[in-house]
Write a protein that holds these residues in place. Structure first.
Motif, PDB file in Angstrom:
ATOM      1  N   UNK A 124      50.263 -25.594  -3.119  1.00 41.31           N
ATOM      2  CA  UNK A 124      49.300 -26.002  -2.006  1.00 41.31           C
ATOM      3  C   UNK A 124      48.219 -24.941  -1.784  1.00 41.31           C
ATOM      4  N   UNK A 125      48.593 -23.654  -1.906  1.00 34.32           N
ATOM      5  CA  UNK A 125      47.651 -22.475  -1.791  1.00 34.32           C
ATOM      6  C   UNK A 125      46.873 -22.520  -3.189  1.00 34.32           C
ATOM      7  N   UNK A 126      47.182 -22.730  -4.236  1.00 36.17           N
ATOM      8  CA  UNK A 126      46.356 -22.725  -5.368  1.00 36.17           C
ATOM      9  C   UNK A 126      45.348 -24.106  -5.442  1.00 36.17           C
ATOM     10  N   UNK A 127      45.661 -25.047  -4.826  1.00 35.89           N
ATOM     11  CA  UNK A 127      45.007 -26.223  -4.681  1.00 35.89           C
ATOM     12  C   UNK A 127      43.804 -25.943  -3.723  1.00 35.89           C
ATOM     13  N   UNK A 128      44.382 -25.244  -2.579  1.00 34.30           N
ATOM     14  CA  UNK A 128      43.169 -24.653  -1.604  1.00 34.30           C
ATOM     15  C   UNK A 128      42.287 -23.665  -2.245  1.00 34.30           C
ATOM     16  N   UNK A 129      42.742 -22.773  -3.007  1.00 36.24           N
ATOM     17  CA  UNK A 129      41.854 -21.929  -3.699  1.00 36.24           C
ATOM     18  C   UNK A 129      40.857 -22.618  -4.436  1.00 36.24           C
ATOM     19  N   UNK A 130      41.377 -23.503  -5.356  1.00 38.64           N
ATOM     20  CA  UNK A 130      40.448 -24.342  -6.228  1.00 38.64           C
ATOM     21  C   UNK A 130      39.290 -25.045  -5.435  1.00 38.64           C
ATOM     22  N   UNK A 131      39.862 -25.650  -4.378  1.00 36.21           N
ATOM     23  CA  UNK A 131      38.654 -26.299  -3.573  1.00 36.21           C
ATOM     24  C   UNK A 131      37.731 -25.256  -2.910  1.00 36.21           C
ATOM     25  N   UNK A 132      38.066 -24.151  -2.405  1.00 33.30           N
ATOM     26  CA  UNK A 132      36.972 -23.001  -1.899  1.00 33.30           C
ATOM     27  C   UNK A 132      36.205 -22.805  -2.942  1.00 33.30           C
ATOM     28  N   UNK A 133      36.642 -22.300  -3.994  1.00 32.70           N
ATOM     29  CA  UNK A 133      35.715 -21.956  -5.200  1.00 32.70           C
ATOM     30  C   UNK A 133      34.724 -22.897  -5.367  1.00 32.70           C
ATOM     31  N   UNK A 134      35.268 -24.274  -5.471  1.00 30.81           N
ATOM     32  CA  UNK A 134      34.204 -25.306  -5.542  1.00 30.81           C
ATOM     33  C   UNK A 134      33.195 -25.479  -4.569  1.00 30.81           C
ATOM     34  N   UNK A 135      33.774 -24.974  -3.344  1.00 29.45           N
ATOM     35  CA  UNK A 135      32.612 -25.297  -2.111  1.00 29.45           C
ATOM     36  C   UNK A 135      32.040 -24.084  -1.735  1.00 29.45           C
ATOM     37  N   UNK A 136      31.680 -23.294  -2.537  1.00 31.48           N
ATOM     38  CA  UNK A 136      30.717 -21.898  -2.579  1.00 31.48           C
ATOM     39  C   UNK A 136      31.564 -20.759  -2.401  1.00 31.48           C
ATOM     40  N   UNK A 137      32.702 -20.604  -2.787  1.00 31.13           N
ATOM     41  CA  UNK A 137      33.196 -19.233  -2.915  1.00 31.13           C
ATOM     42  C   UNK A 137      33.899 -18.903  -4.293  1.00 31.13           C
ATOM     43  N   UNK A 138      32.863 -18.559  -5.258  1.00 26.89           N
ATOM     44  CA  UNK A 138      33.567 -18.775  -6.588  1.00 26.89           C
ATOM     45  C   UNK A 138      34.388 -17.423  -7.014  1.00 26.89           C
ATOM     46  N   UNK A 139      34.210 -16.140  -6.069  1.00 30.57           N
ATOM     47  CA  UNK A 139      35.145 -15.204  -6.477  1.00 30.57           C
ATOM     48  C   UNK A 139      36.408 -15.130  -5.507  1.00 30.57           C
ATOM     49  N   UNK A 140      36.673 -15.918  -4.687  1.00 33.60           N
ATOM     50  CA  UNK A 140      37.721 -16.041  -3.902  1.00 33.60           C
ATOM     51  C   UNK A 140      39.250 -16.154  -4.648  1.00 33.60           C
ATOM     52  N   UNK A 141      40.123 -15.315  -4.385  1.00 31.55           N
ATOM     53  CA  UNK A 141      41.258 -15.578  -5.022  1.00 31.55           C
ATOM     54  C   UNK A 141      42.388 -15.444  -3.849  1.00 31.55           C
ATOM     55  N   UNK A 142      43.361 -16.414  -3.795  1.00 31.92           N
ATOM     56  CA  UNK A 142      44.355 -16.571  -2.658  1.00 31.92           C
ATOM     57  C   UNK A 142      45.661 -16.009  -3.791  1.00 31.92           C
TER      58      UNK A 142
END
Length: 312
Positions: free
Chosen positions: A37-55
């Motif tokens: 779930x956290x990995x899926x959230x990370x991918x959605x956040x990167x696609x939503x404008x946070x390209x360098x964010x890693x969880x």
């Protein structure tokens, strides 16, 4: 001193989460479900404008787990309360579909890493609003997210025990899931089989005693640790997969560009530990680890020298 940025998702109310955590255990969802779930959230956040964010790491805290089982009067075991979905082609209930479910109230502590520009943005109130709108569209451990409290972001020094305890005690009452595979490893070092080592800590032994007057009293006890100490609230936990076939291509595989292999579930022991007994974040956060020589794809809390002990 190490500064850590923690995203807190407090009290996620999840309906009908997948309680079939491995092929032979039901209960709290597998750790792979939470990190997935956290990995899926990370991918959605990167696609939503946070390209360098890693969880990068996740702690799971259980406040309530309502397993959907039933035991009638005189029954020895519990039965799964199934929903028989999906219906067959005639619209009737299927003969039998094993579908273990549970309703959960959990909190997640997620460590965030990113470049400076994204770190500044995720500390703004707008990020919490965007995250909240994103979360309500996602599945969590196979269940539906019915309610969540406002996500919050905190920066703390993990060497400062007071700061860590303030964060954790703010989520009381709750139990953090901690890896305890060393219990199995110690039993296996003494010659026990992996399954026997697992069951040894889960079995409840019932004994009766009769006094001089003929009165009978029953006592129940689980395995104790060294010097008679109790090991804690020990549970089986699925922590990953082990490949059982070579990497290759499979007919009609979902991703044509990624090699495919068959795998089996990896199960070990874990412990639900009350938050007031936790003094360091490292004791509760989980992260991905791969051990390709042994074909292991794991979620774990430590990085030991060997990875094929204390689990099966």
């Amino acid at each position: 001193m190490s500064t850590r940025r923690i995203l807190v998702l407090p009290h996620l109310k999840i309906h009908n989460a997948n309680a079939l955590s491995s092929p032979f255990t039901i209960g709290f969802p597998a750790m792979t479900a939470w990190l997935g779930f956290v990995h899926a959230l990370e991918r959605k956040l990167k696609a939503g404008g946070y390209p360098t964010l890693g969880l990068s790491a996740t702690g799971v805290i259980s406040h309530q787990c309502d397993l959907q089982t039933y035991r009638g009067p005189g029954d020895f075991v519990h039965s799964i309360i199934g929903t028989a979905n999906p219906l067959d082609k005639d619209g009737k209930r299927s003969a039998f579909i094993e579908e273990a479910r549970c309703h959960l109230d959990v909190s997640l502590l997620i460590e965030c890493r990113a470049q400076e520009e994204d770190l500044d943005r995720i500390e703004q109130p707008e990020f919490a609003e965007q995250l909240e709108q994103l979360l309500i569209t996602m599945k969590v451990a196979g269940g539906d997210l019915q309610h969540l409290n406002r996500p919050r972001f905190t920066v703390l020094d993990d060497s400062n025990e007071k700061e860590v305890r303030k964060l954790l005690l703010g989520l009381m009452p709750g139990f953090a899931l901690v890896e305890r595979r060393e219990l199995m490893q110690n039993a296996m070092d003494q010659g026990a089989d992996a399954l026997d080592a697992l069951l040894e800590y889960l079995t409840v032994h019932h004994q009766c005693e009769q006094d001089e007057e003929g009165n009978v009293s029953w006592h129940s006890q689980r395995k104790t640790g060294q010097e008679g100490s109790k090991p804690g609230w020990i549970v089986p936990v699925a922590t990953g997969f082990q490949g059982i076939s070579p990497l290759g291509q499979a007919k009609n595989q979902r991703d044509p560009d990624t090699p495919h292999r068959f795998a089996e579930s990896v199960v070990t022991l874990g412990e639900f530990r009350m938050l007031h007994r936790i003094s360091a974040l490292e004791d509760i956060v989980w992260q991905y680890h791969t051990d390709l020589p042994n074909n292991l794809y794991l979620c774990q809390q430590t990085q030991p020298e060997t990875y094929n002990d204390g689990r099966f």
